[in-house]
Design a protein around this motif. Structure first.
Motif, short mmCIF file in Angstrom:
data_model
loop_
_atom_site.label_atom_id
_atom_site.label_comp_id
_atom_site.label_asym_id
_atom_site.label_seq_id
_atom_site.Cartn_x
_atom_site.Cartn_y
_atom_site.Cartn_z
N PHE A 296 0.64 -0.97 0.02
CA PHE A 296 -0.06 -0.13 0.03
C PHE A 296 0.83 1.29 -0.18
N SER A 297 2.05 1.18 0.42
CA SER A 297 2.98 2.19 0.41
C SER A 297 4.27 1.96 -0.05
N ASP A 298 4.96 2.72 -0.77
CA ASP A 298 6.23 2.32 -1.16
C ASP A 298 7.40 2.39 -0.26
N ASP A 299 7.13 2.57 0.93
CA ASP A 299 8.08 2.79 1.70
C ASP A 299 8.51 1.47 2.36
N ARG A 300 9.51 0.85 2.11
CA ARG A 300 10.03 -0.47 2.40
C ARG A 300 10.64 -0.27 3.99
N LYS A 301 11.22 0.68 4.28
CA LYS A 301 11.97 0.99 5.55
C LYS A 301 11.05 0.86 6.56
N LYS A 302 9.79 1.78 6.24
CA LYS A 302 8.72 1.77 7.41
C LYS A 302 8.19 0.81 7.46
N ALA A 303 7.77 -0.24 6.34
CA ALA A 303 7.09 -1.62 6.57
C ALA A 303 7.98 -2.45 7.51
N PHE A 304 9.31 -2.47 7.00
CA PHE A 304 9.91 -3.23 7.88
C PHE A 304 10.22 -2.88 9.18
N ARG A 305 10.01 -1.75 9.81
CA ARG A 305 9.97 -1.29 11.32
C ARG A 305 8.79 -1.56 11.73
N LEU A 306 7.65 -1.39 11.22
CA LEU A 306 6.21 -1.73 11.60
C LEU A 306 6.18 -3.35 11.72
N ALA A 307 6.50 -4.00 10.92
CA ALA A 307 6.47 -5.39 11.07
C ALA A 307 7.38 -5.89 12.27
N MET A 308 8.65 -5.22 12.63
CA MET A 308 9.35 -5.69 13.44
C MET A 308 8.79 -5.27 14.93
N ASP A 309 8.21 -3.98 14.78
CA ASP A 309 7.51 -3.63 16.11
C ASP A 309 6.23 -4.48 16.61
N ILE A 310 5.43 -4.92 15.71
CA ILE A 310 4.46 -5.74 15.92
C ILE A 310 5.05 -7.18 16.18
N THR A 311 5.74 -7.79 15.50
CA THR A 311 6.40 -9.20 15.73
C THR A 311 6.80 -9.18 17.07
N THR A 312 7.60 -8.19 17.47
CA THR A 312 8.18 -8.18 18.90
C THR A 312 7.16 -8.63 19.90
N GLY A 313 6.09 -8.27 19.80
CA GLY A 313 5.27 -8.50 20.77
C GLY A 313 4.95 -10.01 20.72
N LEU A 314 4.64 -10.63 19.55
CA LEU A 314 4.41 -12.03 19.62
C LEU A 314 5.65 -12.75 20.00
N LEU A 315 6.93 -12.45 19.61
CA LEU A 315 7.94 -13.07 20.07
C LEU A 315 8.36 -13.14 21.66
N ILE A 316 7.82 -11.84 22.16
CA ILE A 316 7.90 -12.01 23.70
C ILE A 316 7.02 -13.06 24.47
N GLY A 317 5.96 -12.90 23.76
CA GLY A 317 4.85 -14.08 24.33
C GLY A 317 5.38 -15.47 24.07
N CYS A 318 5.80 -15.53 22.93
CA CYS A 318 6.40 -16.97 22.71
C CYS A 318 7.59 -17.44 23.25
N VAL A 319 8.79 -16.58 23.30
CA VAL A 319 9.93 -16.87 24.17
C VAL A 319 9.64 -17.26 25.47
N ALA A 320 8.67 -16.26 26.06
CA ALA A 320 8.39 -16.48 27.47
C ALA A 320 7.70 -18.00 27.71
N VAL A 321 6.69 -18.19 27.01
CA VAL A 321 6.11 -19.77 26.98
C VAL A 321 7.12 -20.73 26.91
N LEU A 322 8.14 -20.76 25.80
CA LEU A 322 8.94 -21.58 25.64
C LEU A 322 10.10 -21.89 26.76
N PHE A 323 10.33 -20.66 27.47
CA PHE A 323 11.37 -20.67 28.54
C PHE A 323 10.79 -21.37 29.73
#
Length: 130
Positions: A31-58
């Motif tokens: 939807f937007s041609d800004d791949r840098k912003k897309a990467f940062r947004l994907a990284m920010d949202i995925t961090t929340g998922l990773l925190i929960g998953c790593v906590a459960v695995l631990f």
């Protein structure tokens, strides 16, 4: 009913966090041609998922319940160290920058921990079945 649906959706997305990362990255960059912003947004949202998953695995691997608290403790200590360094260099602390830096560093830390803990969990379930 709604809460159970939200929990199930989070659980499905957190099991393999690469899928939501790619969906967000390609969806936003379509939807937007800004791949840098897309990467940062994907990284920010995925961090929340990773925190929960790593906590459960631990918690699962070490038979405890300290996973999420340990992650939050490390993030708070990292924020304190970054804030202290920023205060010593500039004389003031920009809290938004510190929080953003800790959150994005957590993405990389959680990604590595996810791969390591998932490999250990899979190996443990294959080789040490009880």
């Amino acid at each position: 009913m709604l809460w159970e649906g939200i929990k199930s959706l989070y659980a499905y997305l957190a099991v393999i966090p690469v899928i939501p990362f790619l969906l967000i990255y390609y969806g936003y960059s379509f939807f937007s041609d800004d791949r840098k912003k897309a990467f940062r947004l994907a990284m920010d949202i995925t961090t929340g998922l990773l925190i929960g998953c790593v906590a459960v695995l631990f918690n699962h691997l070490f038979n405890g319940s300290f996973g999420l608290y340990g992650i939050m403790l490390v993030m708070l200590i990292g924020g304190g160290l970054l804030g202290n360094a920023q205060f010593r260099k500039r004389g003031k602390v920009d809290a938004a920058k510190v929080i953003r830096a800790v959150w994005r560093l957590s993405f990389f830390m959680m990604s590595v921990l996810y791969v390591v803990l998932m490999a250990v969990a899979v190996g443990k379930s294959i080789f040490f079945q009880a």
